[in-house]
Design an enzyme around this catalytic site. Structure first.
Site, short mmCIF file in Angstrom:
data_model
loop_
_atom_site.label_atom_id
_atom_site.label_comp_id
_atom_site.label_asym_id
_atom_site.label_seq_id
_atom_site.Cartn_x
_atom_site.Cartn_y
_atom_site.Cartn_z
N CYS A 81 0.81 -1.23 0.00
CA CYS A 81 0.00 0.00 0.00
C CYS A 81 0.84 1.27 0.00
CB CYS A 81 -0.94 0.01 1.19
SG CYS A 81 -2.09 -1.39 1.21
N GLY A 117 -6.12 -10.66 -1.46
CA GLY A 117 -5.66 -12.03 -1.30
C GLY A 117 -4.36 -12.27 -2.04
N CYS A 213 -11.93 0.93 4.08
CA CYS A 213 -11.89 1.53 2.75
C CYS A 213 -12.28 0.50 1.70
CB CYS A 213 -10.50 2.10 2.45
SG CYS A 213 -9.25 0.84 2.13
#
Length: 393
Positions: A81, A117, A213
């Site tokens: 991220c 995943g 989110c």
């Protein structure tokens, strides 16, 4: 070592999976927007760093070949991220070191619906130690891992300090009020604290659906350059990178036996402290922050890791309204990941775009009046954290 200026930013409105253009088209639009904002051509960019998490090798080239094929080095970046801000870190570092005078940082993401995943199931996961720690500390194997990571961190704060679930709901409601003024946010409808609390329960007593989110697709980009380059081409030098730091995990992530450490509390605190020290400022000097609110829980603990309030003081910080307009520091005026969306590779550069607009005074209804120092916090599990301080010159 040269001053580094952010002379151009661009992004596209974020969208739900399946409601967007192919990744190379999204990336090309964001890149062209950043180039136009800077007032330069792609032929003046000397290096490019392109971030994405879900994509094949050299997707960065595929994206940028839509803009031009100038033969420059294109480096593909994947740091979960924090990918977008890692691309920015590398572009800034290349300019500041004198290796180049002008560099592009680009991030994009084409995500699938639903929980995150693994893609490669035939080899050890980079999260195996994080998953093991999470299983030991919180259990609840029936809940998707991302929720267990960050919900577990929020629960640790609740257990230690008595933090109420409604405080996380207040954070989500604040995000929606900010996003209502952001034309590129995915969710622009205002939701109340009560609506957040009444949303479907993901983890009883810990999280509702609106506290997380959404999977999102999109792209964002930034052009950084040296002072000499900006002067030579008469570019906007109103925003510069005053300090930047990138950190990865230390043994505390697992040895502390605390879910807040598993999701990077100390990693973020160390990056923030390095930035404050390098810039000669403190958290009390910051006017506006874009921080990594992948869950409302992470926003709350990030207030503390970034030093915006004392450890254990985050709930009071929220209840006093110190996280929004009229308070101590405006956090996530864009609506943050909770409302703007979180296309992993693009998130850090979307944060950059928002803060550059804030410091230029062009954020319109979202404008934080008089903003001079802006802090960006972008975190990826596995793990890496990038904290960047921008200054209006």
């Amino acid at each position: 070592m040269s001053n580094v200026y952010v002379v151009g930013v661009g992004m596209i409105p974020f969208a739900k999976p399946g409601k967007h253009a192919p990744y190379h088209e999204m990336a090309a639009v964001a890149t062209r927007a950043a180039l136009a904002d800077a007032g330069i051509g792609y032929d003046q960019v000397q290096q490019a760093y392109v971030g994405y998490v879900y994509g094949d090798s050299t997707a960065g080239q595929r994206a940028l070949y839509e803009v031009g094929m100038s033969g420059i080095p294109i480096v593909n970046v994947n740091n979960n991220c924090s990918t977008g801000s890692t691309a920015l870190f590398l572009a800034r570092q290349a300019v500041q070191s004198g290796a180049v005078e002008c560099a592009l940082a680009l991030g994009f993401e084409h995500m699938n619906p639903g929980a995150l995943g693994a893609v490669f199931a035939d080899r050890p996961s980079p999260f195996d130690r994080f998953d093991g720690a999470t299983e030991q500390l919180v259990g609840h194997a029936e809940i998707p891992l991302a929720l267990r990571y960050f919900g577990g961190a929020g629960k640790a704060h609740m257990d230690q300090y008595g933090t109420s679930l409604s405080t996380f709901a207040k954070i989500r409601a604040k995000a929606s009020r900010h996003a209502a003024n952001n034309p590129v946010a995915l969710f622009r409808s205002v939701v109340s604290e009560e609506e957040v609390m009444a949303a479907p329960v993901m983890w009883p007593g810990v999280m509702t659906r609106l506290m997380a989110c959404p999977p999102t697709c999109g792209a964002a980009a930034a052009i950084v350059c040296s002072e000499a380059f900006a002067r030579a081409h008469d570019l906007d030098r109103s925003v510069r990178v005053k300090a930047q730091a990138m950190t990865t995990d230390t043994p505390a992530a697992f040895e502390a036996r605390d879910m807040r450490e598993v999701v990077g509390f100390s990693m973020a605190r160390e990056a923030a402290n390095r930035v404050y020290e390098a810039a000669g400022v403190g958290p009390e000097d910051i006017d506006v922050v874009e921080l990594h609110d992948c869950f409302a829980h992470n926003e709350l603990i990030s207030y503390e890791s970034l030093g915006l309030c004392p450890e254990g003081g985050a709930e009071k910080f929220v209840l006093d309204g110190d996280n929004t307009y009229g308070g101590a520091v405006v956090t996530n005026p864009s609506g943050g990941l909770l409302s703007k969306g979180h296309p992993l590779g693009a998130t850090g550069l979307a944060q950059c775009t928002e803060l550059v607009q804030q410091l230029r005074g062009t954020a319109e209804a979202r404008q934080v009046q008089g903003a001079r120092l802006a802090l960006q916090h972008n975190l990826g599990l596995g793990g890496a954290c990038v904290v960047t301080l921008y200054e209006r010159v």
